[in-house]
Motif scaffolding. Structure first.
Motif, PDB file in Angstrom:
ATOM      1  N   VAL A  34      42.411  36.349  28.433  1.00 29.08           N
ATOM      2  CA  VAL A  34      41.254  35.627  26.759  1.00 29.08           C
ATOM      3  C   VAL A  34      41.982  33.734  26.802  1.00 29.08           C
ATOM      4  O   VAL A  34      43.378  33.839  26.567  1.00 29.08           O
ATOM      5  CB  VAL A  34      41.640  35.934  25.880  1.00 29.08           C
ATOM      6  CG1 VAL A  34      40.688  35.616  24.261  1.00 29.08           C
ATOM      7  CG2 VAL A  34      40.926  37.378  25.639  1.00 29.08           C
ATOM      8  N   THR A  35      41.088  32.468  26.763  1.00 28.12           N
ATOM      9  CA  THR A  35      41.858  31.459  26.733  1.00 28.12           C
ATOM     10  C   THR A  35      41.325  31.217  24.992  1.00 28.12           C
ATOM     11  O   THR A  35      41.771  32.197  23.881  1.00 28.12           O
ATOM     12  CB  THR A  35      40.832  30.735  27.424  1.00 28.12           C
ATOM     13  OG1 THR A  35      39.760  30.270  26.656  1.00 28.12           O
ATOM     14  CG2 THR A  35      40.409  30.402  28.239  1.00 28.12           C
ATOM     15  N   GLN A  36      42.467  29.689  24.734  1.00 27.11           N
ATOM     16  CA  GLN A  36      42.914  29.634  23.194  1.00 27.11           C
ATOM     17  C   GLN A  36      41.385  29.621  22.354  1.00 27.11           C
ATOM     18  O   GLN A  36      40.867  29.503  21.479  1.00 27.11           O
ATOM     19  CB  GLN A  36      43.555  28.130  23.217  1.00 27.11           C
ATOM     20  CG  GLN A  36      43.902  28.075  21.754  1.00 27.11           C
ATOM     21  CD  GLN A  36      44.732  28.420  20.738  1.00 27.11           C
ATOM     22  OE1 GLN A  36      46.019  29.048  21.907  1.00 27.11           O
ATOM     23  NE2 GLN A  36      45.039  29.012  19.910  1.00 27.11           N
ATOM     24  N   GLN A  37      40.050  28.768  23.081  1.00 27.79           N
ATOM     25  CA  GLN A  37      38.711  29.007  22.906  1.00 27.79           C
ATOM     26  C   GLN A  37      38.637  29.470  22.538  1.00 27.79           C
ATOM     27  O   GLN A  37      37.508  29.332  21.576  1.00 27.79           O
ATOM     28  CB  GLN A  37      37.791  27.961  23.843  1.00 27.79           C
ATOM     29  CG  GLN A  37      38.775  26.221  23.969  1.00 27.79           C
ATOM     30  CD  GLN A  37      40.635  26.410  24.621  1.00 27.79           C
ATOM     31  OE1 GLN A  37      40.021  26.970  25.666  1.00 27.79           O
ATOM     32  NE2 GLN A  37      40.759  25.284  25.021  1.00 27.79           N
ATOM     33  N   GLU A  38      38.629  30.799  23.219  1.00 27.25           N
ATOM     34  CA  GLU A  38      38.155  32.099  22.287  1.00 27.25           C
ATOM     35  C   GLU A  38      38.673  32.650  21.872  1.00 27.25           C
ATOM     36  O   GLU A  38      37.920  33.500  21.639  1.00 27.25           O
ATOM     37  CB  GLU A  38      38.038  33.010  24.009  1.00 27.25           C
ATOM     38  CG  GLU A  38      37.161  32.252  25.415  1.00 27.25           C
ATOM     39  CD  GLU A  38      37.145  32.256  26.341  1.00 27.25           C
ATOM     40  OE1 GLU A  38      36.659  31.140  27.610  1.00 27.25           O
ATOM     41  OE2 GLU A  38      38.309  33.454  26.983  1.00 27.25           O
ATOM     42  N   GLU A  39      39.904  32.553  21.072  1.00 26.11           N
ATOM     43  CA  GLU A  39      40.102  33.358  20.049  1.00 26.11           C
ATOM     44  C   GLU A  39      39.524  33.418  19.134  1.00 26.11           C
ATOM     45  O   GLU A  39      39.122  32.963  18.592  1.00 26.11           O
ATOM     46  CB  GLU A  39      41.815  32.634  19.825  1.00 26.11           C
ATOM     47  CG  GLU A  39      42.514  33.194  18.763  1.00 26.11           C
ATOM     48  CD  GLU A  39      44.049  33.062  18.792  1.00 26.11           C
ATOM     49  OE1 GLU A  39      44.651  33.812  17.591  1.00 26.11           O
ATOM     50  OE2 GLU A  39      44.665  32.125  19.852  1.00 26.11           O
TER      51      GLU A  39
ATOM     52  N   ILE B 231      37.430  50.527  29.315  1.00 31.41           N
ATOM     53  CA  ILE B 231      37.371  49.301  28.497  1.00 31.41           C
ATOM     54  C   ILE B 231      38.735  49.139  28.019  1.00 31.41           C
ATOM     55  O   ILE B 231      39.466  49.485  27.490  1.00 31.41           O
ATOM     56  CB  ILE B 231      36.455  48.992  28.267  1.00 31.41           C
ATOM     57  CG1 ILE B 231      34.858  48.994  29.002  1.00 31.41           C
ATOM     58  CG2 ILE B 231      35.900  47.678  27.229  1.00 31.41           C
ATOM     59  CD1 ILE B 231      33.663  48.987  27.349  1.00 31.41           C
ATOM     60  N   THR B 232      39.593  48.431  28.124  1.00 31.44           N
ATOM     61  CA  THR B 232      40.431  47.929  27.492  1.00 31.44           C
ATOM     62  C   THR B 232      40.904  46.307  27.055  1.00 31.44           C
ATOM     63  O   THR B 232      40.417  45.582  28.099  1.00 31.44           O
ATOM     64  CB  THR B 232      41.658  48.971  28.220  1.00 31.44           C
ATOM     65  OG1 THR B 232      42.038  48.385  29.351  1.00 31.44           O
ATOM     66  CG2 THR B 232      41.794  50.004  28.337  1.00 31.44           C
ATOM     67  N   LEU B 233      42.145  46.896  25.805  1.00 27.99           N
ATOM     68  CA  LEU B 233      42.428  45.611  25.121  1.00 27.99           C
ATOM     69  C   LEU B 233      44.800  46.139  25.811  1.00 27.99           C
ATOM     70  O   LEU B 233      44.673  46.382  24.988  1.00 27.99           O
ATOM     71  CB  LEU B 233      42.233  45.283  24.409  1.00 27.99           C
ATOM     72  CG  LEU B 233      42.577  44.203  23.692  1.00 27.99           C
ATOM     73  CD1 LEU B 233      42.197  43.257  24.182  1.00 27.99           C
ATOM     74  CD2 LEU B 233      41.954  44.121  21.545  1.00 27.99           C
ATOM     75  N   ASN B 234      44.852  44.853  26.630  1.00 25.82           N
ATOM     76  CA  ASN B 234      45.888  45.119  26.773  1.00 25.82           C
ATOM     77  C   ASN B 234      46.403  46.552  27.579  1.00 25.82           C
ATOM     78  O   ASN B 234      47.340  46.341  27.032  1.00 25.82           O
ATOM     79  CB  ASN B 234      46.313  44.363  25.831  1.00 25.82           C
ATOM     80  CG  ASN B 234      46.847  43.384  25.601  1.00 25.82           C
ATOM     81  OD1 ASN B 234      45.850  42.268  26.071  1.00 25.82           O
ATOM     82  ND2 ASN B 234      46.099  42.421  23.727  1.00 25.82           N
ATOM     83  N   GLY B 235      45.345  46.905  28.108  1.00 30.67           N
ATOM     84  CA  GLY B 235      46.458  48.156  28.672  1.00 30.67           C
ATOM     85  C   GLY B 235      45.582  49.474  27.771  1.00 30.67           C
ATOM     86  O   GLY B 235      46.357  50.692  27.945  1.00 30.67           O
TER      87      GLY B 235
ATOM     88  N   LYS C 206      36.405  44.690  18.296  1.00 33.17           N
ATOM     89  CA  LYS C 206      38.140  44.146  18.110  1.00 33.17           C
ATOM     90  C   LYS C 206      38.201  42.720  18.426  1.00 33.17           C
ATOM     91  O   LYS C 206      37.979  42.515  19.435  1.00 33.17           O
ATOM     92  CB  LYS C 206      39.034  44.987  19.203  1.00 33.17           C
ATOM     93  CG  LYS C 206      40.293  44.607  18.891  1.00 33.17           C
ATOM     94  CD  LYS C 206      40.920  45.632  18.674  1.00 33.17           C
ATOM     95  CE  LYS C 206      43.014  45.630  18.239  1.00 33.17           C
ATOM     96  NZ  LYS C 206      43.468  44.964  17.139  1.00 33.17           N
ATOM     97  N   PRO C 207      38.814  41.657  17.154  1.00 35.97           N
ATOM     98  CA  PRO C 207      38.922  40.276  17.221  1.00 35.97           C
ATOM     99  C   PRO C 207      40.156  40.340  18.674  1.00 35.97           C
ATOM    100  O   PRO C 207      40.761  41.072  19.125  1.00 35.97           O
ATOM    101  CB  PRO C 207      39.333  39.732  16.384  1.00 35.97           C
ATOM    102  CG  PRO C 207      38.568  40.912  15.107  1.00 35.97           C
ATOM    103  CD  PRO C 207      39.170  41.956  16.065  1.00 35.97           C
ATOM    104  N   VAL C 208      40.355  39.884  19.265  1.00 35.02           N
ATOM    105  CA  VAL C 208      41.131  38.895  20.669  1.00 35.02           C
ATOM    106  C   VAL C 208      41.798  37.625  20.304  1.00 35.02           C
ATOM    107  O   VAL C 208      41.188  36.954  19.375  1.00 35.02           O
ATOM    108  CB  VAL C 208      40.324  38.755  21.889  1.00 35.02           C
ATOM    109  CG1 VAL C 208      39.237  40.211  22.899  1.00 35.02           C
ATOM    110  CG2 VAL C 208      39.616  37.924  21.820  1.00 35.02           C
ATOM    111  N   ARG C 209      42.707  37.906  20.519  1.00 30.16           N
ATOM    112  CA  ARG C 209      43.625  36.875  20.896  1.00 30.16           C
ATOM    113  C   ARG C 209      43.695  35.611  22.303  1.00 30.16           C
ATOM    114  O   ARG C 209      44.152  36.222  23.550  1.00 30.16           O
ATOM    115  CB  ARG C 209      45.254  36.955  20.152  1.00 30.16           C
ATOM    116  CG  ARG C 209      44.381  37.568  18.378  1.00 30.16           C
ATOM    117  CD  ARG C 209      46.215  37.899  18.064  1.00 30.16           C
ATOM    118  NE  ARG C 209      46.843  36.690  17.877  1.00 30.16           N
ATOM    119  CZ  ARG C 209      48.192  36.660  17.055  1.00 30.16           C
ATOM    120  NH1 ARG C 209      48.531  37.516  17.124  1.00 30.16           N
ATOM    121  NH2 ARG C 209      48.458  35.411  16.453  1.00 30.16           N
ATOM    122  N   ALA C 210      44.273  34.454  22.234  1.00 27.66           N
ATOM    123  CA  ALA C 210      44.618  34.095  22.868  1.00 27.66           C
ATOM    124  C   ALA C 210      46.198  34.578  23.916  1.00 27.66           C
ATOM    125  O   ALA C 210      46.568  35.297  23.271  1.00 27.66           O
ATOM    126  CB  ALA C 210      44.999  32.803  23.223  1.00 27.66           C
TER     127      ALA C 210
END
Length: 319
Positions: free
Chosen positions: A15-20, A49-53, A60-64
């Motif tokens: 995820v990039t800063q613009q997509e936070e 499907i995983t977020l940070n493993g 769930k929202p994501v961060r840069a």
């Protein structure tokens, strides 16, 4: 490829800063271009499907800096018998296998024809390397058409390239040797194609048919023959063969869509090659993971080169 625990290596996106602030679902949809069907399928796979493993809700929202990943279970084509058939490989990585198919080879087994197909050879090749994939051709070539053919190694790669086909961003170039010299030398055939009501195996130009566009340009002219380059804008069954016949320039050697009443000289040329003189010379598309433009080419096969030589010799004789 890491085949541990029956899964392929995960496909990831950072995820990039613009997509936070986006949701996991938004990343899957907009960045990994995941179809709804595949998203539903992956939700049934453990850690599909995983977020940070870690497993996560799609809301769930994501961060840069976060890493969204998908992983797919290994698949095999258990219904295809492996057979040692030589392959001319143009390109291969963990997502794709691109080959130059010879004329005379059917792409996929059919009822009553379970062996001696490209699929049999590809499955054998993968098994010999200890790899597990399902045979997924991204497009098809007629049995007697030679040239570049792409095969996806997983459902995600197949989806990504298939979407490009639907959008018309895949370049497909063919070479054909036809009767006569097209006039104009280059042009576009915009004529709908459908099954012949009197023969379901045959396609014809018919007003109620599916939208079909073929672009052609003449590269070489012989006596009553020409080498033409063809670019497909659509991908209907037998499209090039039907469209070239429609404009009065059927492909030499095409016994199905050939000229109805050939004169003696044309009849002879039909016998100079044992199949339609049609070759898929180039296929270009964006790589499903890197986005890099892949340009895969296959030179004219020997039988078409020999046909050109005979046409050149005929030119010299009749001048």
């Amino acid at each position: 490829m890491n085949e541990a625990n029956g899964y392929y290596d995960p496909i990831t996106y950072q995820v990039t800063q613009q997509e936070e602030g986006w949701t996991v679902k938004a990343v899957l949809d907009r960045k990994l271009k995941l179809s709804k069907r595949m998203r539903v399928r992956l939700k049934t796979v453990e850690n599909g499907i995983t977020l940070n493993g870690e497993a996560c809700y799609l809301s769930k929202p994501v961060r840069a800096g976060d890493v969204v990943a998908i992983r797919m279970e290994q698949e095999t084509s258990d219904d295809i018998l492996p057979q040692d058939i030589p392959l001319h490989i143009l390109y291969e990585d963990e997502q794709l296998l691109v080959v130059s198919k010879p004329a005379g080879l059917i792409v996929h087994p059919t009822s009553g024809h379970y062996l001696n197909t490209l699929a049999n050879g590809v499955v054998y090749y993968w098994q010999a390397k200890g790899e597990k994939y399902r045979f997924r051709p991204i497009h098809r070539l007629d049995q007697d058409t030679s040239g570049v053919l792409a095969i996806a190694k997983n459902a995600y790669a197949h989806q990504m390239v298939s979407e490009q086909l639907k959008k018309g961003t895949v370049d497909k170039l063919y070479h054909a040797i036809v009767f006569g010299c097209p006039d104009p030398a280059e042009g576009t055939v915009n004529a709908p194609i459908d099954r012949n009501p009197e023969n379901p195996h045959e396609r014809i130009v018919i007003e109620c048919g599916a939208h079909a566009i073929t672009h052609y340009s003449t590269e070489r002219v012989f006596i009553d023959a020409a080498l033409v380059k063809v670019r497909l804008e659509t991908g209907r069954t037998h499209q090039i063969r039907v469209h070239m016949k429609y404009i009065g320039h059927s492909i030499i050697g095409d016994q199905f869509y050939g000229i109805a009443r050939p004169n003696e000289s044309r009849e002879e040329r039909h016998q100079w090659i044992g199949r339609q003189a049609l070759h898929a010379s180039l296929l270009a598309f964006d790589h499903p993971i890197s986005g890099e433009r892949l340009v895969l080419e296959a030179p004219l096969p020997q039988d078409m080169s020999e046909l050109i030589t005979r046409l050149e010799q005929l030119d010299e004789t009749e001048r």
